[in-house]
Write a protein that holds these residues in place. Structure first.
Motif, PDB file in Angstrom:
ATOM      1  N   PHE A 113      41.895  40.536  54.402  1.00 54.79           N
ATOM      2  CA  PHE A 113      40.482  40.154  54.501  1.00 54.79           C
ATOM      3  C   PHE A 113      40.223  39.970  55.988  1.00 54.79           C
ATOM      4  CE2 PHE A 113      41.701  38.230  50.332  1.00 54.79           C
ATOM      5  CZ  PHE A 113      40.836  38.953  49.524  1.00 54.79           C
TER       6      PHE A 113
ATOM      7  N   LEU B 132      42.928  38.264  58.151  1.00 53.17           N
ATOM      8  CA  LEU B 132      43.868  37.514  57.306  1.00 53.17           C
ATOM      9  C   LEU B 132      44.577  38.450  56.328  1.00 53.17           C
ATOM     10  CD1 LEU B 132      44.620  34.506  56.121  1.00 53.17           C
ATOM     11  CD2 LEU B 132      43.045  35.210  54.324  1.00 53.17           C
TER      12      LEU B 132
ATOM     13  N   PRO C 245      52.469  27.981  47.125  1.00 52.02           N
ATOM     14  CA  PRO C 245      51.499  26.947  47.499  1.00 52.02           C
ATOM     15  C   PRO C 245      50.060  27.483  47.456  1.00 52.02           C
ATOM     16  CG  PRO C 245      53.280  27.097  49.118  1.00 52.02           C
ATOM     17  CD  PRO C 245      53.432  28.256  48.203  1.00 52.02           C
ATOM     18  N   ASN C 246      49.089  26.583  47.535  1.00 51.66           N
ATOM     19  CA  ASN C 246      47.675  26.985  47.574  1.00 51.66           C
ATOM     20  C   ASN C 246      47.445  27.991  48.691  1.00 51.66           C
ATOM     21  OD1 ASN C 246      47.141  23.685  46.722  1.00 51.66           O
ATOM     22  ND2 ASN C 246      46.294  25.336  45.502  1.00 51.66           N
TER      23      ASN C 246
ATOM     24  N   GLY D 168      48.296  33.629  48.011  1.00 49.25           N
ATOM     25  CA  GLY D 168      47.931  35.014  47.705  1.00 49.25           C
ATOM     26  C   GLY D 168      48.119  35.407  46.248  1.00 49.25           C
ATOM     27  N   LYS D 169      48.303  34.424  45.374  1.00 43.71           N
ATOM     28  CA  LYS D 169      48.580  34.705  43.959  1.00 43.71           C
ATOM     29  C   LYS D 169      47.369  35.348  43.269  1.00 43.71           C
ATOM     30  CE  LYS D 169      49.451  30.313  43.181  1.00 43.71           C
ATOM     31  NZ  LYS D 169      49.138  29.771  44.524  1.00 43.71           N
TER      32      LYS D 169
ATOM     33  N   THR E  65      44.801  36.703  44.649  1.00 43.96           N
ATOM     34  CA  THR E  65      44.483  37.980  45.306  1.00 43.96           C
ATOM     35  C   THR E  65      45.377  39.088  44.748  1.00 43.96           C
ATOM     36  OG1 THR E  65      43.809  36.797  47.295  1.00 43.96           O
ATOM     37  CG2 THR E  65      44.279  39.140  47.539  1.00 43.96           C
TER      38      THR E  65
HETATM   39  N1  LIG Z   1      37.319  37.268  48.827  1.00 44.43           N
HETATM   40  C1  LIG Z   1      37.988  36.725  49.851  1.00 44.43           C
HETATM   41  N2  LIG Z   1      37.536  36.844  51.125  1.00 44.43           N
HETATM   42  C2  LIG Z   1      38.223  36.305  52.165  1.00 44.43           C
HETATM   43  N3  LIG Z   1      39.380  35.626  52.039  1.00 44.43           N
HETATM   44  C3  LIG Z   1      39.865  35.464  50.797  1.00 44.43           C
HETATM   45  C4  LIG Z   1      39.210  35.994  49.636  1.00 44.43           C
HETATM   46  N4  LIG Z   1      39.946  35.682  48.543  1.00 44.43           N
HETATM   47  C5  LIG Z   1      41.003  34.985  48.973  1.00 44.43           C
HETATM   48  N5  LIG Z   1      40.961  34.851  50.333  1.00 44.43           N
HETATM   49  C6  LIG Z   1      41.957  34.174  51.166  1.00 44.43           C
HETATM   50  O1  LIG Z   1      43.211  34.779  50.878  1.00 44.43           O
HETATM   51  C7  LIG Z   1      44.250  33.794  50.851  1.00 44.43           C
HETATM   52  C8  LIG Z   1      44.943  33.821  49.524  1.00 44.43           C
HETATM   53  O2  LIG Z   1      44.039  33.332  48.539  1.00 44.43           O
HETATM   54  P1  LIG Z   1      44.370  33.310  46.987  1.00 44.43           P
HETATM   55  O3  LIG Z   1      43.130  32.872  46.279  1.00 44.43           O
HETATM   56  O4  LIG Z   1      44.954  34.602  46.601  1.00 44.43           O
HETATM   57  O5  LIG Z   1      45.486  32.186  46.919  1.00 44.43           O
HETATM   58  P2  LIG Z   1      46.195  31.529  45.641  1.00 44.43           P
HETATM   59  O6  LIG Z   1      47.658  31.687  45.878  1.00 44.43           O
HETATM   60  O7  LIG Z   1      45.623  32.037  44.395  1.00 44.43           O
HETATM   61  O8  LIG Z   1      45.821  29.985  45.856  1.00 44.43           O
HETATM   62  P3  LIG Z   1      45.494  28.825  44.776  1.00 44.43           P
HETATM   63  O9  LIG Z   1      46.825  28.287  44.367  1.00 44.43           O
HETATM   64  O10 LIG Z   1      44.721  27.834  45.586  1.00 44.43           O
HETATM   65  O11 LIG Z   1      44.688  29.416  43.643  1.00 44.43           O
HETATM   66  C9  LIG Z   1      43.582  32.468  51.184  1.00 44.43           C
HETATM   67  O12 LIG Z   1      43.733  32.222  52.560  1.00 44.43           O
HETATM   68  C10 LIG Z   1      42.137  32.709  50.813  1.00 44.43           C
HETATM   69  O13 LIG Z   1      41.277  31.905  51.585  1.00 44.43           O
END
Ligand SMILES: Nc1ncnc2c1ncn2[C@@H]1O[C@H](COP(=O)(O)OP(=O)(O)OP(=O)(O)O)[C@@H](O)[C@H]1O
Ligand SMILES: [Mg+2]
Length: 263
Positions: A17, A20, A41-42, A45-46, A48
């Motif tokens: 993104f 990032l 962890p939060n 990228g899970k 995504t």
């Molecule tokens: N549509 C988007 N646009 C920009 N950045 C994004 C987008 N979706 C996710 N991100 C970023 O990508 C990274 C991974 O996010 P993701 O939602 O995949 O994490 P996660 O592992 O599912 O976290 P959680 O446990 O909080 O659900 C984060 O830094 C998030 O801010």
């Protein structure tokens, strides 16, 4: 399930993104009937990863083979038609419809009748509708919602809504189901029930890819677990090896106080 060919092979999966890199060169495979946990962890990228696999987001790079055939980059409806179904972090039923009708809509991807044939009321279309109804009933039984079969979906509790989502995903005759934090918001007894259902799904030969923060739910359920941190895979192994892996423990320190800690 060892020795069986992978159902899905993911290689170098990457999603950026802007500056990032949310998913960074991820490799993994999953076999039929396997429950694969995806933790981290939060922001690791899970979700995504799920969005890219299901075609909701376009990957920046990588490969995803189903039965050896490249399918990364297909639009979401074509990915779903290949048998890759996802459930969402939030329930999204069709309001104004019953439980049974919602599950029948989930079966639409497998319906062969065109609208024209259905309108003409052909015998084939009627037989197909009967089959969908029977299949929906079987799935409603399987997730334990028989008593709510004809209830309007807004009357369901949150936990019942989660079970409905599961039945809807199964109605599409998936080969793999992606669950994003299915235990979130469930009571302990609902969690137990969902765990039995997920095991039952795997026993039907369907692969399950499961994102879950609640380690008490995930670790007993998963055959194998992969761990993401900052978009990269830092570990891949059985629940027992993951629990004590130093890199995993490090990644979780300062977050939830370690793997298996209360959320
Ligand atoms: N549509 C988007 N646009 C920009 N950045 C994004 C987008 N979706 C996710 N991100 C970023 O990508 C990274 C991974 O996010 P993701 O939602 O995949 O994490 P996660 O592992 O599912 O976290 P959680 O446990 O909080 O659900 C984060 O830094 C998030 O801010
Ligand atoms: Mg997420």
């Amino acid at each position: 399930m060892t020795g069986e060919q992978p159902l899905i092979e993911v290689r170098g999966l990457t999603k950026r993104f802007g500056g990032l890199t949310a998913v960074d060169g991820l490799d993994f495979e999953i076999r039929p009937g396997e429950v694969l946990g995806l933790i981290g962890p939060n922001g690791a990228g899970k979700s995504t990863t799920f969005n890219v696999i299901s075609g909701t987001y376009q990957a920046s790079a990588g490969s995803m083979r189903l039965d050896g055939e490249e399918i990364l980059g297909l639009p979401p409806h074509r990915i779903a038609a290949r048998g890759i179904m996802r459930t969402f972090q939030h329930n999204m039923p069709f309001e104004g419809m019953s439980v049974a009708e919602n599950v029948m809509v989930g079966a639409q991807t497998t319906v062969r009748s065109t609208l024209g044939r259905i309108l003409l009321g052909t015998a084939a279309a009627r037989a197909e509708e009967q089959a969908i109804r029977a299949r929906a009933d079987e799935l409603i039984d399987f997730v334990g919602l028989s008593e709510e079969r004809d209830a309007e979906v807004t009357s369901l509790s949150f936990g019942q809504g989660r079970l409905l989502e599961t039945a809807r995903a199964l109605a599409g005759e998936p080969r793999i189901i992606l669950f994003d934090e299915p235990a979130a918001g469930l009571t302990p007894s609902e969690c137990d029930r969902l765990g039995v259902i997920i095991r039952g799904i795997a026993e039907r030969g369907i692969a399950v890819l499961l994102i879950e923060h609640d380690m008490r739910f995930l670790l007993p359920l998963a055959d194998r677990v992969i761990v993401l941190n900052f978009g990269q895979k830092i570990a891949d192994g059985t629940p027992d090896t993951i629990r004590t892996d130093p890199a995993v423990v490090d990644a979780y320190l300062g977050e939830a106080g370690g793997v298996g800690a209360d959320a």
